[in-house]
Design a protein around this motif. Structure first.
Motif, mmCIF file in Angstrom:
data_model
loop_
_atom_site.group_PDB
_atom_site.id
_atom_site.type_symbol
_atom_site.label_atom_id
_atom_site.label_comp_id
_atom_site.label_asym_id
_atom_site.label_seq_id
_atom_site.Cartn_x
_atom_site.Cartn_y
_atom_site.Cartn_z
ATOM 1 N N MET A 107 0.836 -1.188 0.000
ATOM 2 C CA MET A 107 0.000 0.000 0.000
ATOM 3 C C MET A 107 0.874 1.242 0.000
ATOM 4 N N ALA A 108 0.405 2.261 -0.693
ATOM 5 C CA ALA A 108 1.115 3.535 -0.751
ATOM 6 C C ALA A 108 0.175 4.657 -0.328
ATOM 7 N N TRP A 109 0.659 5.476 0.564
ATOM 8 C CA TRP A 109 -0.095 6.630 1.055
ATOM 9 C C TRP A 109 0.558 7.882 0.496
ATOM 10 N N THR A 110 -0.227 8.732 -0.154
ATOM 11 C CA THR A 110 0.306 9.944 -0.771
ATOM 12 C C THR A 110 -0.605 11.133 -0.479
ATOM 13 N N TRP A 111 -0.013 12.313 -0.507
ATOM 14 C CA TRP A 111 -0.757 13.550 -0.306
ATOM 15 C C TRP A 111 -0.954 14.265 -1.638
ATOM 16 N N ARG A 112 -2.102 14.904 -1.797
ATOM 17 C CA ARG A 112 -2.359 15.816 -2.916
ATOM 18 C C ARG A 112 -2.419 17.211 -2.305
ATOM 19 N N PHE A 113 -1.732 18.149 -2.916
ATOM 20 C CA PHE A 113 -1.619 19.509 -2.401
ATOM 21 C C PHE A 113 -2.452 20.437 -3.276
ATOM 22 N N GLU A 114 -3.283 21.267 -2.634
ATOM 23 C CA GLU A 114 -4.244 22.074 -3.387
ATOM 24 C C GLU A 114 -4.285 23.517 -2.907
ATOM 25 N N LYS A 115 -4.772 24.374 -3.809
ATOM 26 C CA LYS A 115 -5.144 25.740 -3.465
ATOM 27 C C LYS A 115 -6.562 25.672 -2.893
ATOM 28 N N THR A 116 -7.081 26.777 -2.400
ATOM 29 C CA THR A 116 -8.419 26.814 -1.812
ATOM 30 C C THR A 116 -9.495 26.371 -2.798
ATOM 31 N N ASP A 117 -9.305 26.665 -4.085
ATOM 32 C CA ASP A 117 -10.309 26.313 -5.094
ATOM 33 C C ASP A 117 -10.251 24.837 -5.519
ATOM 34 N N GLY A 118 -9.337 24.071 -4.932
ATOM 35 C CA GLY A 118 -9.233 22.646 -5.252
ATOM 36 C C GLY A 118 -8.255 22.316 -6.364
ATOM 37 N N SER A 119 -7.653 23.348 -6.961
ATOM 38 C CA SER A 119 -6.677 23.071 -8.013
ATOM 39 C C SER A 119 -5.378 22.566 -7.384
ATOM 40 N N GLU A 120 -4.749 21.614 -8.054
ATOM 41 C CA GLU A 120 -3.518 21.020 -7.530
ATOM 42 C C GLU A 120 -2.369 22.011 -7.656
ATOM 43 N N THR A 121 -1.493 22.014 -6.666
ATOM 44 C CA THR A 121 -0.335 22.898 -6.670
ATOM 45 C C THR A 121 0.890 22.121 -6.201
ATOM 46 N N ALA A 122 2.051 22.567 -6.608
ATOM 47 C CA ALA A 122 3.294 21.912 -6.199
ATOM 48 C C ALA A 122 3.645 22.331 -4.774
ATOM 49 N N PRO A 123 4.020 21.383 -3.922
ATOM 50 C CA PRO A 123 4.367 21.720 -2.539
ATOM 51 C C PRO A 123 5.774 22.300 -2.444
ATOM 52 N N ALA A 124 5.977 23.164 -1.451
ATOM 53 C CA ALA A 124 7.297 23.732 -1.193
ATOM 54 C C ALA A 124 8.227 22.684 -0.587
ATOM 55 N N VAL A 125 7.649 21.724 0.100
ATOM 56 C CA VAL A 125 8.403 20.634 0.716
ATOM 57 C C VAL A 125 8.035 19.358 -0.025
ATOM 58 N N GLN A 126 9.012 18.697 -0.613
ATOM 59 C CA GLN A 126 8.718 17.496 -1.389
ATOM 60 C C GLN A 126 8.397 16.312 -0.472
ATOM 61 N N PRO A 127 7.236 15.725 -0.660
ATOM 62 C CA PRO A 127 6.848 14.580 0.154
ATOM 63 C C PRO A 127 7.448 13.294 -0.400
ATOM 64 N N GLU A 128 7.269 12.254 0.356
ATOM 65 C CA GLU A 128 7.658 10.933 -0.098
ATOM 66 C C GLU A 128 6.389 10.103 -0.238
ATOM 67 N N GLU A 129 6.542 8.891 -0.642
ATOM 68 C CA GLU A 129 5.425 7.952 -0.656
ATOM 69 C C GLU A 129 5.532 7.183 0.658
ATOM 70 N N PHE A 130 4.481 7.185 1.426
ATOM 71 C CA PHE A 130 4.510 6.604 2.769
ATOM 72 C C PHE A 130 3.946 5.186 2.757
ATOM 73 N N THR A 131 4.439 4.358 3.667
ATOM 74 C CA THR A 131 3.989 2.965 3.735
ATOM 75 C C THR A 131 2.840 2.773 4.720
ATOM 76 N N THR A 132 2.600 3.772 5.592
ATOM 77 C CA THR A 132 1.470 3.683 6.523
ATOM 78 C C THR A 132 0.748 5.020 6.602
ATOM 79 N N GLN A 133 -0.505 4.978 6.982
ATOM 80 C CA GLN A 133 -1.272 6.203 7.165
ATOM 81 C C GLN A 133 -0.665 7.032 8.289
ATOM 82 N N GLY A 134 -0.213 6.386 9.354
ATOM 83 C CA GLY A 134 0.391 7.096 10.475
ATOM 84 C C GLY A 134 1.627 7.870 10.073
#
Length: 71
Positions: free
Chosen positions: A1-28
């Protein structure tokens, strides 16, 4: 399983994060990361986030990064 974040503006449009995330193995791990990085993300222009597990959204709707947002 892979847990990932989607980063958005207030209007719901996707935006690039200032801090690059990773793909996480757990929700925690994913939630701990957002708890540590939310201020940097907000300062970098992200207003809200959505958490996905293998492409399926976990929460009902986006989670605001603004401290004054309604819960």
């Amino acid at each position: 399983m892979a847990w990932t974040w989607r980063f958005e503006k207030t209007d719901g449009s996707e935006t690039a994060p200032a801090v690059q995330p990773e793909e996480f193995t757990t929700q925690g791990d994913a939630e701990s990361w957002i708890g540590e990085e939310w201020k940097a993300l907000l300062e970098g222009g992200v207003d809200q986030v959505r958490l996905f597990e293998d492409g399926t959204e976990i929460y009902a709707g986006p989670m605001s990064l603004h401290a004054d947002a309604e819960a």
